[in-house]
Structures are given as C-alpha cells and as structure tokens.
Write an enzyme that holds these catalytic residues in place. Sequence first.
Site, PDB file in Angstrom:
ATOM      1  N   ARG A  23       0.914  -1.137   0.068  1.00  0.00           N
ATOM      2  CA  ARG A  23      -0.048  -0.079   0.078  1.00  0.00           C
ATOM      3  C   ARG A  23       0.901   1.356   0.107  1.00  0.00           C
ATOM      4  O   ARG A  23       0.474   2.416   0.393  1.00  0.00           O
ATOM      5  CB  ARG A  23      -0.895   0.099   1.181  1.00  0.00           C
ATOM      6  CG  ARG A  23      -1.918  -0.998   1.388  1.00  0.00           C
ATOM      7  CD  ARG A  23      -3.188  -0.715   0.498  1.00  0.00           C
ATOM      8  NE  ARG A  23      -4.194  -1.505   0.422  1.00  0.00           N
ATOM      9  CZ  ARG A  23      -5.242  -1.544   1.164  1.00  0.00           C
ATOM     10  NH1 ARG A  23      -5.508  -0.531   1.969  1.00  0.00           N
ATOM     11  NH2 ARG A  23      -6.245  -2.472   1.315  1.00  0.00           N
ATOM     12  N   ARG A  27      -3.584   6.518   1.130  1.00  0.00           N
ATOM     13  CA  ARG A  27      -4.218   8.000   1.736  1.00  0.00           C
ATOM     14  C   ARG A  27      -3.174   8.615   2.572  1.00  0.00           C
ATOM     15  O   ARG A  27      -3.359   9.832   2.791  1.00  0.00           O
ATOM     16  CB  ARG A  27      -5.570   7.601   2.543  1.00  0.00           C
ATOM     17  CG  ARG A  27      -6.542   7.444   1.849  1.00  0.00           C
ATOM     18  CD  ARG A  27      -7.809   6.522   2.403  1.00  0.00           C
ATOM     19  NE  ARG A  27      -7.137   5.070   2.706  1.00  0.00           N
ATOM     20  CZ  ARG A  27      -7.969   4.201   3.396  1.00  0.00           C
ATOM     21  NH1 ARG A  27      -9.034   4.340   3.845  1.00  0.00           N
ATOM     22  NH2 ARG A  27      -7.409   2.871   3.652  1.00  0.00           N
ATOM     23  N   ARG A  36      -7.836  11.289  -5.163  1.00  0.00           N
ATOM     24  CA  ARG A  36      -9.258  10.549  -4.691  1.00  0.00           C
ATOM     25  C   ARG A  36     -10.385  11.637  -4.227  1.00  0.00           C
ATOM     26  O   ARG A  36     -11.449  11.187  -4.353  1.00  0.00           O
ATOM     27  CB  ARG A  36      -8.934   9.579  -3.438  1.00  0.00           C
ATOM     28  CG  ARG A  36      -8.218   8.519  -3.949  1.00  0.00           C
ATOM     29  CD  ARG A  36      -9.153   7.410  -4.442  1.00  0.00           C
ATOM     30  NE  ARG A  36      -9.822   6.831  -3.355  1.00  0.00           N
ATOM     31  CZ  ARG A  36     -11.086   7.148  -2.904  1.00  0.00           C
ATOM     32  NH1 ARG A  36     -11.979   7.852  -3.743  1.00  0.00           N
ATOM     33  NH2 ARG A  36     -11.992   6.491  -1.948  1.00  0.00           N
ATOM     34  N   ASP A  72      -6.902  -2.868  -6.877  1.00  0.00           N
ATOM     35  CA  ASP A  72      -7.186  -3.279  -5.687  1.00  0.00           C
ATOM     36  C   ASP A  72      -7.519  -4.887  -6.174  1.00  0.00           C
ATOM     37  O   ASP A  72      -7.781  -5.384  -7.448  1.00  0.00           O
ATOM     38  CB  ASP A  72      -8.575  -2.673  -5.345  1.00  0.00           C
ATOM     39  CG  ASP A  72      -8.831  -3.444  -3.864  1.00  0.00           C
ATOM     40  OD1 ASP A  72      -7.952  -2.670  -2.850  1.00  0.00           O
ATOM     41  OD2 ASP A  72      -9.833  -4.292  -3.733  1.00  0.00           O
ATOM     42  N   TYR A 149     -14.518 -12.519   0.735  1.00  0.00           N
ATOM     43  CA  TYR A 149     -14.974 -11.237   0.538  1.00  0.00           C
ATOM     44  C   TYR A 149     -16.519 -11.315  -0.307  1.00  0.00           C
ATOM     45  O   TYR A 149     -17.474 -10.669  -0.143  1.00  0.00           O
ATOM     46  CB  TYR A 149     -14.038 -10.190  -0.487  1.00  0.00           C
ATOM     47  CG  TYR A 149     -14.126  -8.539   0.039  1.00  0.00           C
ATOM     48  CD1 TYR A 149     -13.252  -8.589   0.952  1.00  0.00           C
ATOM     49  CD2 TYR A 149     -15.138  -7.782   0.163  1.00  0.00           C
ATOM     50  CE1 TYR A 149     -13.224  -7.291   1.797  1.00  0.00           C
ATOM     51  CE2 TYR A 149     -15.274  -6.528   0.777  1.00  0.00           C
ATOM     52  CZ  TYR A 149     -14.048  -6.419   1.581  1.00  0.00           C
ATOM     53  OH  TYR A 149     -14.269  -5.326   2.177  1.00  0.00           O
TER      54      TYR A 149
HETATM   55  O1  CP3 Z   1      -0.157  -2.494  -2.339  1.00  0.00           O
HETATM   56  C1  CP3 Z   1      -0.607  -1.643  -3.100  1.00  0.00           C
HETATM   57  O2  CP3 Z   1      -0.449  -0.532  -2.762  1.00  0.00           O
HETATM   58  C2  CP3 Z   1      -1.186  -1.844  -4.539  1.00  0.00           C
HETATM   59  C3  CP3 Z   1      -2.818  -1.577  -4.173  1.00  0.00           C
HETATM   60  C4  CP3 Z   1      -3.530  -2.228  -3.336  1.00  0.00           C
HETATM   61  C5  CP3 Z   1      -4.860  -1.827  -2.528  1.00  0.00           C
HETATM   62  N1  CP3 Z   1      -5.303  -2.658  -2.134  1.00  0.00           N
HETATM   63  C6  CP3 Z   1      -5.182  -0.439  -2.758  1.00  0.00           C
HETATM   64  C7  CP3 Z   1      -6.100   0.093  -1.807  1.00  0.00           C
HETATM   65  C8  CP3 Z   1      -3.680  -3.866  -3.173  1.00  0.00           C
HETATM   66  C9  CP3 Z   1      -2.549  -4.840  -3.395  1.00  0.00           C
HETATM   67  C10 CP3 Z   1      -4.702  -4.081  -2.135  1.00  0.00           C
HETATM   68  C11 CP3 Z   1      -4.910  -5.374  -1.641  1.00  0.00           C
HETATM   69  C12 CP3 Z   1      -5.900  -5.662  -0.981  1.00  0.00           C
HETATM   70  N2  CP3 Z   1      -7.339  -5.008  -1.052  1.00  0.00           N
HETATM   71  C13 CP3 Z   1      -6.374  -6.611   0.112  1.00  0.00           C
HETATM   72  C14 CP3 Z   1      -5.377  -7.679   0.523  1.00  0.00           C
HETATM   73  C15 CP3 Z   1      -4.225  -7.097   1.222  1.00  0.00           C
HETATM   74  C16 CP3 Z   1      -4.404  -6.175   2.746  1.00  0.00           C
HETATM   75  O3  CP3 Z   1      -4.508  -5.242   2.508  1.00  0.00           O
HETATM   76  O4  CP3 Z   1      -4.973  -7.094   3.470  1.00  0.00           O
HETATM   77  C17 CP3 Z   1      -7.607  -6.479   0.533  1.00  0.00           C
HETATM   78  C18 CP3 Z   1      -8.178  -7.463   1.692  1.00  0.00           C
HETATM   79  C19 CP3 Z   1      -8.088  -5.640  -0.130  1.00  0.00           C
HETATM   80  C20 CP3 Z   1      -9.748  -4.980  -0.040  1.00  0.00           C
HETATM   81  C21 CP3 Z   1      -9.917  -3.718   0.277  1.00  0.00           C
HETATM   82  N3  CP3 Z   1      -9.620  -2.594  -0.671  1.00  0.00           N
HETATM   83  C22 CP3 Z   1     -10.119  -3.076   1.624  1.00  0.00           C
HETATM   84  C23 CP3 Z   1     -10.677  -4.043   2.755  1.00  0.00           C
HETATM   85  C24 CP3 Z   1     -10.293  -1.763   1.426  1.00  0.00           C
HETATM   86  C25 CP3 Z   1     -10.712  -1.023   2.551  1.00  0.00           C
HETATM   87  C26 CP3 Z   1      -9.759  -0.919   3.679  1.00  0.00           C
HETATM   88  C27 CP3 Z   1      -8.994   0.418   3.327  1.00  0.00           C
HETATM   89  O5  CP3 Z   1      -7.978   0.535   3.770  1.00  0.00           O
HETATM   90  O6  CP3 Z   1      -9.604   1.361   3.030  1.00  0.00           O
HETATM   91  C28 CP3 Z   1      -9.727  -1.428  -0.004  1.00  0.00           C
HETATM   92  C29 CP3 Z   1      -9.596  -0.305  -0.250  1.00  0.00           C
HETATM   93  C30 CP3 Z   1      -8.194   0.193  -0.727  1.00  0.00           C
HETATM   94  N4  CP3 Z   1      -7.440  -0.675  -1.618  1.00  0.00           N
HETATM   95  C31 CP3 Z   1      -7.497   1.323  -0.731  1.00  0.00           C
HETATM   96  C32 CP3 Z   1      -6.281   1.388  -1.436  1.00  0.00           C
HETATM   97  C33 CP3 Z   1      -5.241   2.473  -1.580  1.00  0.00           C
HETATM   98  C34 CP3 Z   1      -8.114   2.779  -0.005  1.00  0.00           C
HETATM   99  C35 CP3 Z   1      -9.103   3.209  -0.993  1.00  0.00           C
HETATM  100  C36 CP3 Z   1      -9.364   4.752  -0.520  1.00  0.00           C
HETATM  101  O7  CP3 Z   1     -10.198   5.198   0.253  1.00  0.00           O
HETATM  102  O8  CP3 Z   1      -8.742   5.533  -1.226  1.00  0.00           O
END
Ligand code: CP3
Length: 348
Positions: A23, A27, A36, A72, A149
């Site tokens: 990540r 944010r 965003r 994602d 999910y």
């Molecule tokens: O690593 C990276 O930067 C690559 C991009 C990436 C994102 N999510 C961006 C993201 C990757 C590889 C993920 C993986 C992901 N997404 C997982 C597995 C890894 C982990 O973190 O456990 C899971 C379970 C998800 C599903 C997901 N996406 C969730 C549960 C959430 C909400 C939680 C949160 O942190 O907001 C997201 C949203 C998400 N995915 C954001 C980002 C940058 C936040 C989006 C935003 O509000 O701008």
Amino acid sequence: MNDRFLKACRRQPTDATPIWLMRQAGRYMAEYRAIRAKHSMLEVIRTPELACEITLQPIRAFALDAAILFADILPILIGMGLELDFVKGEGPQIFNPIRTPADVAALRTPAAAENVPFTLEAIRLVRRELADKMPLIGFSGAPFTLASYAIEGEGSKHHLQTKTFMASQPAAWHELMHKLSTVISDYLIAQVKAGAQAVQIFDSWAGVLAAGDYRESVLPYVHRITKEVRAEVDVPIIYFGTEMNAVLPSLAEIPIDVIGMDWRTPIDEGWAQIGERFGVQGNLDPVMLFAPWGEVQRRVDDILARVNRRPGHIFNLGHGILPGTPVDTVKRLVEYVHEKTGEKALHG
Ligand code: CP3
C-alpha cells in the site's frame, strides 16, 4: 536498472537490502488524497492514466526499490458477476454476495483482457514511465481471501459465512475456488505479459483457518495458480498472508519464490520454519511507523540483525501501510534500510 528487488527474489546477494511497502500509494500521501478527492476508487482503477500516476507517487517521494501497480484485489469479481463498490468510510461492499451453490454456478470466469483491460493498460503505461529504472510488481488476491469477500460481502471478523459455506457446501466451495483460480491464474499471467516483472498473491485472511482446513480447502488452489503461472511466465512469485505460522511448513510444497510475513513472528524464526529455498519479505509492524523515529529504528535494527544480510530478504511492512502514517517516517525508513545494509555500511 535498480535490480535489487528482483535479485533478492532470486536469493542473490545485493548491494543493499531492497525495500518496498505494501500500500505504498495510498491515503497517507497528500498527492493521493488530492486525486481521490476528485475521483472514486473504481474510477481511478478504471482510468489507466490515473492508476499510473498513483503508482508513481511513492516512487517520486521515496527511494523505493520497486513499484507496485495501483489497483485493488476486488475488481476482478465484477466481471464474474458480483456488484462491487467502494463505499466511503466503510470500505468495499458486494451487494449480491454468494450464499448458495446456485450463486456459485452463476459466476462467470472472464479472461482478464476482457474483465479488467484498464489494469493491463495501466501496467503498460507504468512500464513506459519507469523506463526500466526499477521493477514493477503486479498482484492478485488469492482464492480464499477473494472468496471471503465474495461470500461475506464486506470485511469480516469471524468469516462466519465463509467458513460455514466451506464446511457445509464442500462441492460448491470447491467449484468457487476452482472458478476463482481460473480467473486469478489468467489475470496474473496477463499482468506479466503486459509488463509486470514479479507478482504478489495476497492471501491476507487465510490465517483465520485451522491448518487442516487451509491444507485441504485452500492450499491446493494456491498450488494450482502458482504452477499455472510458472508454466507460462518466468517471474518471481511472492505469497503473502497474515497469521500463517501454522501453515508455513506446508507452503514448502508450492512453487513460490518469496513468502511475505506479518510482524507476529520474528523474521529469522519464520524463515527457519519455511526453509532456506525461499526468500522472505517483511516484517515491520505498520503501526510502529506512528512511534518516535528512535523506536522505529530500534525495530528496523532488530529485523536487519536477525536477517544478517542473508540473501533473499526484501524489507517491507508486515501488512499494508495505514492512513495517517507520517510521511517523514516513511522517507527515513526507506533511506535507513539502504544506509544500514549498503556496501558502505558493510565495509566502512
Ligand atoms: O499495495 C498496493 O499499494 C497496491 C494496491 C492495493 C490496494 N489494496 C489499494 C487500496 C492492493 C494490493 C490491495 C490489496 C487488498 N485490497 C487486500 C489484500 C491485502 C490487505 O491489505 O489485506 C484486501 C483485503 C483488499 C480489499 C480492500 N480494498 C479493503 C478491505 C479496502 C478498505 C480498507 C482500506 O484500507 O480502506 C480497500 C480499499 C483500498 N485498496 C484502498 C487502497 C489504496 C483505499 C481506497 C481509498 O479509500 O482511497
């Protein structure tokens, strides 16, 4: 080309320990929040120019050794028939979660080129922009984490629906894992063909399973995906999960190069359990980046001392970087890992 990361994936010696952060675009960065503020998460993911720009933000800000594609793990579910959205303040939600064998039977298994062409295009753009300065990592969710999910419809503490479905509908469970694996293998291979130079499989939630259930109902599919990817393309495969201690030894059976570890186990102990033929990625607790710099430093020193420059270590966090993480600490962390492990540090 900065090839520290790819060398470490192959367990070759490097001039300094490579570092990237799960990540790393997100944010905690003002540049990310600015984009965003104008575009929804799905919009960003579906617009290659925006996904490319976000991928590059942390690369410009910090001395990282690899880029990871901005996307994602969940959007591939949309083409399979699930209605996904990222709901502000609540995270991703699926409005028609899988609850019956008929729901599984109705799932489609589209090819990535048709399902997520924008992500493949984003990879091509990033590769062009990086101009071989450093490698680009592609990724996918693993079948269990995606299934959870798809079944829960949202994040879950107990994974109650998922585990119950697995235990009470074994045939439908296996059909679901089979369909997800088909889509995931194709997706990873398509990413590599579009330019990704390594891939990471995120199985963030597999650690909630009993070891026996993991081995019986999940591992065969991770095995199948990694074998299929290996057969088609020659890039390092990283497998990441949290709370995976009980199953680390069974991972020795599958063709992966690097295991991503969370922070719960000291990295040398985890490495000993997995075995020497693997590289290890990790494993600083992401919450520790909120601590004073001296404390961060102490924990980084501990990880580096435990690894002792053994080839195959990729420095990372034990899970994704959190919103609100101080940007200055991230910058210092990246520089410090290089400084402590670089040739000068070793010989000077
Ligand atoms: O690593 C990276 O930067 C690559 C991009 C990436 C994102 N999510 C961006 C993201 C990757 C590889 C993920 C993986 C992901 N997404 C997982 C597995 C890894 C982990 O973190 O456990 C899971 C379970 C998800 C599903 C997901 N996406 C969730 C549960 C959430 C909400 C939680 C949160 O942190 O907001 C997201 C949203 C998400 N995915 C954001 C980002 C940058 C936040 C989006 C935003 O509000 O701008």
